[in-house]
Design a protein around this motif. Sequence first.
Motif, PDB file in Angstrom:
ATOM      1  N   ARG A 153      -5.739  -4.293  -1.928  1.00 26.35           N
ATOM      2  CA  ARG A 153      -6.444  -2.989  -2.058  1.00 26.35           C
ATOM      3  C   ARG A 153      -7.472  -2.981  -0.705  1.00 26.35           C
ATOM      4  N   ARG A 154      -7.990  -3.880  -0.404  1.00 25.12           N
ATOM      5  CA  ARG A 154      -8.754  -4.150   0.662  1.00 25.12           C
ATOM      6  C   ARG A 154      -8.378  -3.555   2.107  1.00 25.12           C
TER       7      ARG A 154
ATOM      8  N   ARG B 238      -7.304  -0.119   1.830  1.00 26.68           N
ATOM      9  CA  ARG B 238      -8.683   1.050   1.786  1.00 26.68           C
ATOM     10  C   ARG B 238      -8.985   1.002   3.544  1.00 26.68           C
TER      11      ARG B 238
ATOM     12  N   PRO C 144       0.749  -1.008   0.065  1.00 29.91           N
ATOM     13  CA  PRO C 144       0.012  -0.036  -0.003  1.00 29.91           C
ATOM     14  C   PRO C 144       0.866   1.206   0.120  1.00 29.91           C
TER      15      PRO C 144
ATOM     16  N   ASP D 177      -6.296   3.142  -1.227  1.00 30.18           N
ATOM     17  CA  ASP D 177      -6.198   1.807  -1.841  1.00 30.18           C
ATOM     18  C   ASP D 177      -5.070   1.883  -2.893  1.00 30.18           C
TER      19      ASP D 177
END
Length: 648
Positions: free
Chosen positions: A172-173, A176, A146, A182
Motif C-alpha cells: 500500500r505504501r 500510494r 497495486p 493504494d
Amino acid sequence: MLFDRVLIANRGEIAVRIARTLRALGIEAIAVHTPSDAGARHVGEADAALQVPSYLDVEAIVGAARASGAQAVHPGYGFLAENATFARRCAESGLVFVGPPAAAIEAMGDKIRAKETVSAAGVPVVPGATGPGLEDWRDFPALIKPSAGGGGKGMILVRAAAELPEALASARRTARAAFGDDTLLIERYVESPRHIEIQVLADAHGGVVHLGERECSLQRRHQKIIEEAPSPFLTPETRAAMGAAAVEAARAVGYTGAGTVEFIVDGATGAYHFMEMNTRLQVEHPVTELVTGLDLVELQLRVAAGERLPLAQEDVRLDGHAVEARVYAEDPARGFLPTGGRVLALREPGDPAGQAVVRVDSGLSEGAVVGSEFDPMMAKVIAWAPDRPAAYRTLDRALAATAVLGVVTNVPFLRALTAHPAVAAGELDTGLVERVLPGLLPAVETPDAVTAAAALVFHDQPRGDDPWEVADGWRLGEPAWTTWRLESRDGVHAIQVRGLPQEQAEVLVGEQAVPARIRRDGADLTVTLGGRGERYLCVRDGDTLWLGRDGASWSFTRHHIGDPGDRPGAAAAGDGVVRSPMPGTVLLVKAQQGERVSAGQPLVVVEAMKMEHTVTAPRDGVVTELPVQAGRPVDMDAVLAVVTAEEA
C-alpha cells in the motif's frame, strides 16, 4: 487516406523506430524534445522538431502537435502512451491519437476492472480478491499487486499467512507513493510461471486478429530482459486458444489499434490465465514483426486513419524464430545499478549474409549523453533465423559485435544469459534469471596484463627529431621502466612499461618483461602481448582510455606515479575514497566534514531512475573531504567523500 504529418510524443529508440516507418510511408515525422535532448538522435532523424518542457506535459505536447500542423500523434510506449487524459485531449484538439479509445485505456489500466471485464467475456483469470478483507486471504503462495500499477512496482510474493499483514502494508505504501492509489488486489501465485503475451490488432470496423505470441519469461525483478517469438512452450492448439481469448479480451473493451494481452501460464500444466492488457505498442514488438513480416507501426497508422485491417486471422503466418535482447546502461557487476556517460564510440551490428537477419532499434549516436533522467534502455538487438537455435546463435554474434564505449552496458550479461543451458533448452520461467544470476554476472577483471598496460599507456608517446623527447625510457645499458597507475572498474593497478609501442616495448608481468606491441587501424587497435594478439575498438577521452571487445568494455584512467626506475608496490590509490556508484542526484548527505565515522556508516544517498543507493564509509576514520551537496547532480564514480584513517 493516411496522414501527411505525425508528431511522435516520445524519444529514444522508439521515436527513431516510428520515424523509420513514417519515412517509408512518405509521412513527415515531427519530433518533440526537452532542452537536454536537443541533440538527441530522434531529433536529428525527424523532419522537424519542437521543444517541450517535459515528455509528460500533456498541454505542451498537444500544443506542439497543433503548432506543427500534425494531424495525428503517435505516443510510442512509456510516458503518455497509456494516459487516457492525453488521448482525450488529442481528440478534443482535433488530433488523431494513434492508439485505442480513452475508454479502453481506462478499462485495461485498472487491473481489477480489467480482470472483471475479461472474465465476463469468458477469458480465464487467476483466482484472486480485492477490496476489504484482504487480510483474510488464505490461498498461499499469493501475489499482491497495486491495481493502478505496472512494471512490477509494488508487487510482493507472500508465502505464508504470517507474512501477509506486513506485505499488505508495504504494498500500500509503495502503491500510494508510485501511483497515487493504494488499491490492491491479491491473486494465487502460479509456481514456475511463464509470461506469454499475445499481440492483437483491431480496427474500428469490428475486425480483430491476433499475431501469435511472444515468450517474455526471462525477467529480473519483473522487468523483461529477453523476448522471443514464437514461444518454445506452446502447442498449436494452446496458441489458437490463447489467441482467441486475447481477441475476446480486446473485443470486450471496444479496442482499436495494436495492443498486447498478457497471460501467466503454468509451466507444469499449461493452464493460462489473463494477467493484464497493455494498451500500446510493446518494447518487444520487433520479434512479432520479424516472424509475421508485418510492420506494426504502419498498421497502427492505417487503423488510426480509419482503414480496415488488411488481413484476416487465416492470413497470419508465423515464419522462423526471432529473439530480442534489451541493451541497458547498467552495470550487472554492481547490482545492475544504472550507469551513464557520453557515447565516445559506437558499433552496432549489421545484417550478416546468409539466412539470418539482425535488426537494431537504437536511439544512440556518438556524442550522445546517457544520463539518469530516463529509462536506462538504450537499444534493442533483434535476430531472426529459420529456427530457434540459429536465432540465438545469431543474437549472440550480434551482441558480440555491439560496442558502446563511454557507457558501461549489460551486454556481457545478455550473452551469458543466452548461453545458459536452460535458455537453450527453452526451459523458462519468470524466476529462472534470479535463480541462476550468480553464474551470469561477468567478472570485472581486467584482461591480459592490464590490457598490455592500457595499450602502452595510450600509445601516444612523442616521436620527434630530438632523441631527448622520445619517451622510450632510454638510458645507458638498457631502457628504463616507467611506472604508471591505471584505474579501472576492478581497482587500481601499478604497472610498468618501457620502450615505444611502434617498435619494441615491454610490459612487466610479475618479474618478467613481456614483449608488447600495438597496431592501430582507425578506431581498431590490435594489442599483442607475448605473441598473442587481441583486437579492440579503441577511443581516448582525455586521461581515460576505453577499449571494447566481444560486447564487453574496459576503461583505464592513467596517472604517472614515478620516475624511471620505480618498481610497483605503492599502496593502492583511492583507499578511503567513496565514489558514486551511478550517475544521479545527491538526495541526502548524512555525514559532516571532520566527523568520525565507522566502517559501513551511511555517508551519502544518491538517487537515479527513482532508485536510491546509500553509500557507506569504507573504513573507520575521519571524513576529511565531502565535496557534495543535497540536490546537486553527480557523475558515476565522482568522489562523494574521503575517509582518512585517524592515524594518518
